[in-house]
Design an enzyme around this catalytic site. Structure first.
Site, short mmCIF file in Angstrom:
data_model
loop_
_atom_site.label_atom_id
_atom_site.label_comp_id
_atom_site.label_asym_id
_atom_site.label_seq_id
_atom_site.Cartn_x
_atom_site.Cartn_y
_atom_site.Cartn_z
N ASP A 61 -15.30 -3.22 25.21
CA ASP A 61 -16.63 -2.61 25.20
C ASP A 61 -17.23 -2.53 26.60
O ASP A 61 -18.40 -2.87 26.82
CB ASP A 61 -17.59 -3.35 24.27
CG ASP A 61 -18.76 -2.46 23.83
OD1 ASP A 61 -18.87 -1.33 24.34
OD2 ASP A 61 -19.56 -2.90 22.99
N HIS B 289 -19.78 1.38 24.28
CA HIS B 289 -20.53 1.99 23.17
C HIS B 289 -21.77 2.72 23.68
O HIS B 289 -22.35 3.53 22.95
CB HIS B 289 -20.89 0.94 22.11
CG HIS B 289 -22.00 0.00 22.48
ND1 HIS B 289 -21.77 -1.29 22.88
CD2 HIS B 289 -23.35 0.16 22.48
CE1 HIS B 289 -22.93 -1.89 23.11
NE2 HIS B 289 -23.90 -1.03 22.88
N SER C 45 -28.16 -2.77 25.95
CA SER C 45 -26.72 -2.70 26.16
C SER C 45 -26.38 -2.17 27.54
O SER C 45 -26.91 -1.14 27.98
CB SER C 45 -26.07 -1.77 25.12
OG SER C 45 -25.87 -2.43 23.90
#
Length: 376
Positions: free
Chosen positions: A145, A114, A228
């Site tokens: 992911d 992402h 992230s």
């Protein structure tokens, strides 16, 4: 993607931690607040911080050592940060920022799918700061992911991180989260491993991939948008996970719940990133699948009541078991199935080739069949 109340004990709605801070704003913040960190140290075995240890003397009496002091623990933190932070980078994708971890000395960097989104070219800034380097997407695997990008030119002294053994991660371990929250490069926060083995589904809104990920590490270390793709690190200087999600509760307006974050375990990171580096793509996901396309259906009270099979992949697990379009799946193994999310969470804990029972409704009648799961 919401989950039912009955499943909240083992699964939480979560959101991706991709930063929403525009690059220009991050630069403004950086002028006043950002600082790089460089340097390294020879890895050492960490002291048993906060615990007593000892040996036996000649008489056989156990001699208990004094507990580690706050200064000892601080020194451990600083040593780990000096050792690992140079392997954590900032990734700029268009107007947004995320984090990444240097995977090897050839310039491969692992991050979240992402974070990269649909972008193919990136600008990567190392912990030491300076001019960013250009990088190219190798491959992205949204179902887990994870993604790998590769620097076009490997800078001298690029240091790969050491990835730990997920089987040795224990609740209560002290961990540090390293990354670029809100665009603040080379930031470090501290917490503990709060739980292991969590299965979490991320939403597709806000940049998430909609992935359902098993065996995640839950941590109390503060992780925020921009973390992230960064690193969750133990006091041995090993990356034990990639921070990916923050818990969000619909009852709190969908806002993040402080102190509840999730990281993809190092074992899965090595499996997926290793295949991408070697083959250019994922060739063996290790993720179980029924081989269907489905949608959540509701009952007369408009409550989620199962997964309607829209399409069955020819030769897939469901097809071999006789499941057809129009069937409504209500149970897999010991788990009730009410939504697509609950189905994904159940399959996330299973393995390809595993046998399980699937209960479904067809023309008002309930049927149960044994299914040998396929691979996603």
């Amino acid at each position: 993607m919401d989950v039912s109340r009955a499943r909240r004990a083992r699964s939480l709605r979560a959101r991706a931690l991709r930063t929403g801070v525009p690059f220009a704003a991050a630069v403004i913040l950086g002028a006043a607040l950002l600082s790089g960190c460089s340097g390294s140290s020879t890895p050492q075995e960490p002291a048993a911080s906060g615990t007593a240890s000892g040996t036996k003397d000649a008489s056989g009496e156990r001699q208990v050592a004094a507990p580690a002091t706050a200064g000892d623990l601080q020194a451990e933190y600083q040593r780990v940060i000096r050792d690992v932070l140079p392997s954590v980078v900032q990734i700029q994708t268009g107007g947004e920022l995320g984090s990444g971890v240097v995977y090897d000395d050839k310039g491969h960097i692992v991050t979240n799918a992402h974070v990269v989104g649909n972008t193919k070219r990136f600008r990567v800034t190392t912990a030491g700061g300076g001019q960013p380097f250009t990088a190219t997407l190798v491959s992205s695997y949204p179902d887990q992911d994870l993604a790998v990008v590769k620097l076009d030119k490997v800078p001298p002294g690029l240091k790969a991180a050491t990835f730990g053994d997920s089987e040795k991660v224990e609740v209560g371990q002290i961990v540090l989260a390293m990354g670029s929250p809100l665009g603040l490069a080379s930031s470090v926060t501290q917490g503990i491993v709060s739980a292991t083995g969590r299965t979490v589904s991320e939403g597709q809104g806000g940049g998430g991939t909609g992935a359902t990920i098993a065996n995640m590490v839950q941590t109390s270390a503060a992780i925020n948008p921009g973390n992230s793709g960064g690193a969750l690190v133990n006091l041995n200087g090993e990356v034990i996970g990639i921070p990916t999600l923050a818990a969000a509760d619909p009852q709190l307006g969908g806002s993040a719940a402080p102190g509840i974050g999730f990281a993809i375990p190092a074992s899965m990171v090595k499996t997926i990133a290793g295949q991408i580096v070697k083959y250019g793509k994922v060739v063996d996901s290790g993720r179980a699948a029924l081989g269907i396309t489905g949608r959540t259906v509701v009952d007369a009270s408009y409550q989620p009541a199962g997964v309607a099979v829209v399409e069955v992949r020819a030769g897939g697990a469901a097809d071999r078991a006789g499941i057809r379009p129009g069937d409504v799946i209500t149970r897999v193994g010991d788990n009730d199935i009410t939504t697509m999310t609950s189905l994904a969470e159940t399959l996330a804990s299973d393995k390809p080739g595993q046998k399980t029972k699937v209960t479904y409704a067809r023309d008002g009648a309930e049927k149960t069949v044994e299914v040998t799961l396929g691979e996603q």
